[in-house]
Scaffold this motif. Sequence first.
Motif, short mmCIF file in Angstrom:
data_model
loop_
_atom_site.label_atom_id
_atom_site.label_comp_id
_atom_site.label_asym_id
_atom_site.label_seq_id
_atom_site.Cartn_x
_atom_site.Cartn_y
_atom_site.Cartn_z
N GLY A 129 0.70 -1.26 -0.16
CA GLY A 129 0.12 -0.06 -0.03
C GLY A 129 0.85 1.41 0.02
O GLY A 129 0.54 2.27 -0.65
N ASN A 155 -1.60 8.32 3.46
CA ASN A 155 -2.27 7.04 4.07
C ASN A 155 -1.27 5.75 3.58
O ASN A 155 -0.86 5.67 2.29
CB ASN A 155 -3.21 6.79 3.27
CG ASN A 155 -4.27 5.78 3.73
OD1 ASN A 155 -4.13 5.47 5.05
ND2 ASN A 155 -5.41 5.25 3.00
N GLY A 156 -0.75 5.25 4.68
CA GLY A 156 -0.19 3.86 4.31
C GLY A 156 1.07 3.97 4.18
O GLY A 156 2.03 2.89 4.01
#
Length: 230
Positions: A129, A155-156
């Motif tokens: 991810g 994010n991630g």
Amino acid sequence: MKNHLLEIDSIQKTFDNKNILSDVYLKCETSDIIGLLGRNGSGKSTLLKIIFGITRADFKFIRIDGCVKAKTKDLFAEISYLPQDNCIPKVFSIKKAIQLSVSEEKILEFCGDEMIRTMLDKKVSNLSGGELRYLEIKIVLNNSSKFVLLDEPYNGLSPLMVEKVNELIVENSKTKGIIISDHNYENVIKVSNKLVLLKEGKAHHLLCKEELIEKGYLIEGKLANFDKRS
């Protein structure tokens, strides 16, 4: 180098008879890194989608370098957008994704990135991810657009990737205006040179991060802890 100016004015958006955005004004110039902050549901992602033209507003007025942009198609060449969700088809190879997204004269430099080099022989479906997010961010920032909207870019990402992404953002802000929204407010504050807080449908343009406490977005201890780590 010519500076560019994006002005978003009088943005209004209601949903189920509730005002999500009310007369929002935002100005982004070349070299600006604007951190767009706000609690969940405050309208941050909605505002970015309205600016990019993929979400309808009840009213909006957008100018780029003084020219009114009334049609969505007029914005696509001027503004790049990173959505929250992954946007590169999983069936693509990394090389194909790069070839389709990066201009030919920039590909060699693009692939010189150490993190990108480790991905080149993979497919998008084989990336973690964080790797995929890094690739998407780098592609969006290498677009020829004058402005970039980043929705949840961190994010991630691992801490190392966050540092590298912030370096990319700062480097690209020399030629672009960038607006960032992310629930990880610490990273947003760290990389931004301007802060805007969305609260109760209004955009509050902050003079300093201490106003985040005054306006009830952060409690004093959290900002103090952030300052120690900075």
